[in-house]
Scaffold this active site. Structure first.
Site, mmCIF file in Angstrom:
data_model
loop_
_atom_site.group_PDB
_atom_site.id
_atom_site.type_symbol
_atom_site.label_atom_id
_atom_site.label_comp_id
_atom_site.label_asym_id
_atom_site.label_seq_id
_atom_site.Cartn_x
_atom_site.Cartn_y
_atom_site.Cartn_z
ATOM 1 N N TRP A 124 29.420 -102.707 -41.751
ATOM 2 C CA TRP A 124 30.783 -101.697 -40.670
ATOM 3 C C TRP A 124 29.312 -101.282 -39.838
ATOM 4 O O TRP A 124 30.333 -100.786 -38.549
ATOM 5 C CB TRP A 124 31.287 -101.336 -41.058
ATOM 6 C CG TRP A 124 31.560 -100.782 -41.940
ATOM 7 C CD1 TRP A 124 31.640 -101.399 -43.173
ATOM 8 C CD2 TRP A 124 30.871 -99.839 -42.353
ATOM 9 N NE1 TRP A 124 31.284 -99.906 -44.023
ATOM 10 C CE2 TRP A 124 31.234 -99.088 -43.170
ATOM 11 C CE3 TRP A 124 31.248 -98.334 -41.264
ATOM 12 C CZ2 TRP A 124 31.003 -97.844 -44.462
ATOM 13 C CZ3 TRP A 124 29.985 -97.391 -41.602
ATOM 14 C CH2 TRP A 124 30.779 -96.926 -42.930
ATOM 15 N N GLY A 170 23.809 -104.577 -46.541
ATOM 16 C CA GLY A 170 25.348 -103.943 -47.410
ATOM 17 C C GLY A 170 25.344 -103.059 -47.883
ATOM 18 O O GLY A 170 23.722 -102.592 -48.834
ATOM 19 N N SER A 171 26.480 -102.707 -49.032
ATOM 20 C CA SER A 171 26.014 -101.756 -50.338
ATOM 21 C C SER A 171 25.009 -102.672 -51.416
ATOM 22 O O SER A 171 24.304 -103.620 -51.068
ATOM 23 C CB SER A 171 27.564 -101.250 -50.847
ATOM 24 O OG SER A 171 27.925 -102.474 -51.197
ATOM 25 N N GLU A 213 19.090 -106.027 -47.338
ATOM 26 C CA GLU A 213 19.026 -104.982 -47.154
ATOM 27 C C GLU A 213 20.256 -103.847 -47.387
ATOM 28 O O GLU A 213 20.945 -104.095 -46.918
ATOM 29 C CB GLU A 213 18.975 -104.977 -45.294
ATOM 30 C CG GLU A 213 18.129 -106.173 -44.973
ATOM 31 C CD GLU A 213 16.567 -105.139 -44.603
ATOM 32 O OE1 GLU A 213 16.298 -104.598 -45.342
ATOM 33 O OE2 GLU A 213 15.416 -106.109 -44.740
ATOM 34 N N LEU A 214 20.028 -103.267 -48.528
ATOM 35 C CA LEU A 214 20.976 -102.307 -49.165
ATOM 36 C C LEU A 214 20.274 -100.776 -48.974
ATOM 37 O O LEU A 214 20.331 -100.133 -47.498
ATOM 38 C CB LEU A 214 20.640 -102.550 -50.769
ATOM 39 C CG LEU A 214 21.273 -104.556 -51.124
ATOM 40 C CD1 LEU A 214 20.704 -103.851 -52.271
ATOM 41 C CD2 LEU A 214 21.976 -105.121 -50.131
ATOM 42 N N CYS A 220 21.404 -96.559 -43.240
ATOM 43 C CA CYS A 220 20.898 -97.064 -44.914
ATOM 44 C C CYS A 220 19.844 -95.620 -44.879
ATOM 45 O O CYS A 220 19.375 -94.990 -45.742
ATOM 46 C CB CYS A 220 20.840 -98.445 -44.683
ATOM 47 S SG CYS A 220 20.337 -98.269 -43.072
HETATM 48 P P1 NAP Z 1 29.518 -103.734 -47.843
HETATM 49 O O1 NAP Z 1 30.674 -102.972 -49.014
HETATM 50 O O2 NAP Z 1 29.020 -103.884 -49.207
HETATM 51 O O3 NAP Z 1 29.731 -104.071 -47.203
HETATM 52 C C1 NAP Z 1 28.704 -105.537 -46.529
HETATM 53 C C2 NAP Z 1 29.037 -106.297 -46.132
HETATM 54 O O4 NAP Z 1 29.336 -107.390 -47.390
HETATM 55 C C3 NAP Z 1 30.866 -106.370 -45.473
HETATM 56 O O5 NAP Z 1 30.467 -108.182 -44.650
HETATM 57 C C4 NAP Z 1 31.163 -107.016 -46.386
HETATM 58 O O6 NAP Z 1 32.818 -107.880 -46.824
HETATM 59 C C5 NAP Z 1 30.398 -107.362 -47.482
HETATM 60 N N1 NAP Z 1 30.710 -107.592 -49.310
HETATM 61 C C6 NAP Z 1 30.974 -106.764 -49.954
HETATM 62 N N2 NAP Z 1 30.799 -106.827 -51.146
HETATM 63 C C7 NAP Z 1 30.715 -107.934 -51.345
HETATM 64 C C8 NAP Z 1 30.692 -108.858 -52.923
HETATM 65 N N3 NAP Z 1 30.909 -108.769 -53.494
HETATM 66 N N4 NAP Z 1 30.088 -110.562 -52.688
HETATM 67 C C9 NAP Z 1 30.220 -110.688 -50.784
HETATM 68 N N5 NAP Z 1 29.699 -109.648 -50.099
HETATM 69 C C10 NAP Z 1 30.135 -108.404 -49.914
HETATM 70 O O7 NAP Z 1 28.771 -102.317 -47.633
HETATM 71 P P2 NAP Z 1 29.391 -100.727 -46.043
HETATM 72 O O8 NAP Z 1 29.956 -100.420 -46.500
HETATM 73 O O9 NAP Z 1 29.789 -102.569 -44.837
HETATM 74 O O10 NAP Z 1 27.309 -101.031 -45.170
HETATM 75 C C11 NAP Z 1 27.421 -99.742 -46.155
HETATM 76 C C12 NAP Z 1 26.284 -100.003 -47.081
HETATM 77 O O11 NAP Z 1 25.098 -100.372 -46.105
HETATM 78 C C13 NAP Z 1 25.493 -98.659 -47.219
HETATM 79 O O12 NAP Z 1 25.368 -98.546 -48.490
HETATM 80 C C14 NAP Z 1 24.299 -98.784 -46.212
HETATM 81 O O13 NAP Z 1 22.846 -98.148 -47.285
HETATM 82 C C15 NAP Z 1 23.768 -100.308 -46.449
HETATM 83 N N6 NAP Z 1 22.934 -100.610 -45.222
HETATM 84 C C16 NAP Z 1 21.577 -100.991 -45.110
HETATM 85 C C17 NAP Z 1 21.379 -101.374 -44.420
HETATM 86 C C18 NAP Z 1 19.773 -101.463 -44.340
HETATM 87 O O14 NAP Z 1 18.779 -102.167 -43.506
HETATM 88 N N7 NAP Z 1 18.746 -101.336 -46.257
HETATM 89 C C19 NAP Z 1 21.262 -101.796 -43.637
HETATM 90 C C20 NAP Z 1 22.879 -100.787 -43.552
HETATM 91 C C21 NAP Z 1 23.327 -100.596 -44.317
HETATM 92 P P3 NAP Z 1 34.104 -107.108 -46.687
HETATM 93 O O15 NAP Z 1 34.472 -105.848 -45.191
HETATM 94 O O16 NAP Z 1 35.049 -108.147 -46.504
HETATM 95 O O17 NAP Z 1 33.883 -106.305 -48.346
#
Ligand code: NAP
Length: 453
Positions: free
Chosen positions: A129, A205-206, A227-228, A261
């Site tokens: 998001w 994501g995370s 990309e975490l 991130c």
């Molecule tokens: P998130 O909670 O991991 O969610 C990201 C996506 O993954 C969402 O669509 C989420 O779905 C889905 N998801 C969550 N748990 C999952 C699972 N166990 N299996 C499959 N899909 C799953 O992350 P966030 O809070 O949205 O984003 C923040 C994180 O992203 C931070 O750690 C940030 O550093 C990282 N990030 C990294 C980059 C990069 O380029 N390295 C860029 C941007 C952000 P739901 O929404 O339905 O839970």
């Protein structure tokens, strides 16, 4: 449920039910079925559609920015800026994609060969998001030009962004079944990855989501790009204008309310600049970053994306203070229905404290003191993450020497937290694997097929 809650007010705006398992299977069938025709089209035809998408994103920038402000509290001007980067990404792959995937002749011992760059098939994208438009663009633009088809599961707080992006792509000429948005839940992701019609997955994501998606991808022998999270170091070696350095480094950290991130989450300042830097940074953070309505262009500190996200960051700060860190300013959740947190500066964080190794995804700066260049590099590398980094100073040779010793996927000199269409983006260690953007970004889900004559 996919749920829109305005983080500035706490108001529940809309709920959309998750897709059923049957609906998810039907969506997989669509993207799989569309692949044969899409890959056969000339790359220049796919690129033309991607260029048209760039124009439509530009035309609808204000609308997309307003959606992001409503869904995750992004400052309206930052939303417009984000769409500008999306336009750049679609333009870059639309213009350069066909050349990047052209056949590559290869002189080999005893003959000749060619490397043919072909798509893999239907891919799953799982997106976060924090940059609802930009994250999708990084994955989608190159893969559409290459000829892959896409099933997209966006974050469950961003359904309106998800629908607007799909609408733009379809209006640009991407066939309905080549790009399919699904309101699948994260619990349905393993079944999607197990389906033999899906050839790979890109997750932004995370760390926790990364672990789960990587495990499922591994179990099913599917290619994964991850990309975490990150806790990027920002090293200040010296400065000839401390006010400017403080203002610019604070801006980089506070962008997107600290929810990037590759934000410089750990500032590492050499001893002879440290005291003045901390004093001025603390004043800047306390005075400049006042909470306000993210829809008002004058606002400096918007809410976090949700109350849950805000509470998690407040808890991390409270734990750091309990463990002995010095709170220079901020640290508290702001009363009211919105997801606001005071902009925060912490110093004296040591390796014994949780905050030293964790990612803090909010408006919080950690500042470390380093007695020497080598100590600054050691602190920078003492992290489970390795996404980006930046080195600030006045001597380009010295900055480059330091940059070369940092363990990360990217290092910027005298700027931080950036991203551009033609420069590869990605991390090492627990920040993930693979690259997006630039020439590398189109090569991830590509079959580089050797044909030997
Ligand atoms: P998130 O909670 O991991 O969610 C990201 C996506 O993954 C969402 O669509 C989420 O779905 C889905 N998801 C969550 N748990 C999952 C699972 N166990 N299996 C499959 N899909 C799953 O992350 P966030 O809070 O949205 O984003 C923040 C994180 O992203 C931070 O750690 C940030 O550093 C990282 N990030 C990294 C980059 C990069 O380029 N390295 C860029 C941007 C952000 P739901 O929404 O339905 O839970």
């Amino acid at each position: 449920m996919y749920t829109v809650t305005n983080p500035a007010t706490g108001e529940l705006v809309e709920q959309i039910p998750n897709a059923t398992d049957d609906e998810v299977r039907a969506a997989i069938a669509r993207v799989h079925g569309a692949f044969a025709d899409w890959r056969r089209r000339p790359a220049t035809e796919r690129a033309k559609i991607v260029l048209r998408a760039a124009e439509l994103f530009a035309e609808r920038a204000d609308e997309l920015a307003a959606i992001m402000t409503l869904e995750m509290g992004k400052r309206i001007n930052e939303g417009r800026g984000e769409v500008g980067v999306v336009v750049d990404i679609f333009t870059y792959y639309g213009q350069h994609g066909p050349d990047l995937i052209a056949d590559q002749p290869l002189a080999i011992r005893g003959g000749e060969a060619v490397i043919q760059k072909t798509p893999l098939g239907a891919l799953l994208g799982v997106m976060p998001w924090n940059f609802p438009c930009y994250q999708v663009a990084r994955f989608v633009a190159p893969n559409l030009v290459l000829g892959n088809t896409i099933l997209l599961k966006h974050a469950s707080i961003c359904p309106r962004s998800a629908l607007a992006i799909a609408e733009i792509l379809h209006e640009a000429g991407v066939p309905e079944d080549v790009y399919v948005n699904t309101f699948a839940s994260s619990r349905q992701v393993p079944a999607i990855l197990a389906d033999p019609r899906i050839q790979g997955v890109s997750l932004t994501g995370s760390e926790q989501a990364g672990i789960s998606v990587a495990a499922e991808a591994g179990r099913n022998l599917k290619k994964a790009v991850l990309e975490l999270g990150g806790s990027d170091p920002l090293i200040v070696l010296d400065t000839d204008n401390i006010d400017e350095t403080v203002a610019r480094t604070a801006t980089a950290r506070m962008r997107n309310c600290g929810q990037s991130c590759n934000a410089p989450k750990r500032m590492i300042v050499l001893a002879d600049v440290y005291d003045e830097f901390v004093e001025k940074l603390t004043a800047r953070i306390a005075e400049y970053y006042r909470p306000g309505d993210p829809a008002d262009p004058a606002t400096k500190l918007p809410p976090l994306a949700s109350v849950a996200a805000r509470d998690e960051v407040a808890e991390q700060v409270a734990t750091a203070v309990l463990q002995g860190a010095t709170l220079r300013t901020g640290g508290r959740a702001i009363d009211g229905p919105g997801a606001y947190l005071e902009a925060t500066v912490l110093t004296d964080v040591t390796p014994e404290m949780n905050a030293y190794y964790e990612e803090i995804f909010g408006p919080v700066v950690l500042v470390f003191r380093a007695e020497s260049e080598q100590e600054a590099i050691a602190i920078a590398n003492d992290s489970p993450f390795g996404l980006g980094a930046s080195v600030w100073g006045t001597d380009p040779e010295r900055m480059r020497r330091v940059a070369e010793q940092i363990e990360s996927g990217m290092v910027y000199l005298n700027s931080a937290g950036g991203s551009q269409a033609d420069l590869p983006f990605g991390g090492i260690k627990r920040s993930g694997m693979g690259r997006e953007l630039g020439p590398a970004g189109i090569a991830e889900f590509m079959n580089q097929k050797s044909i030997r004559f």
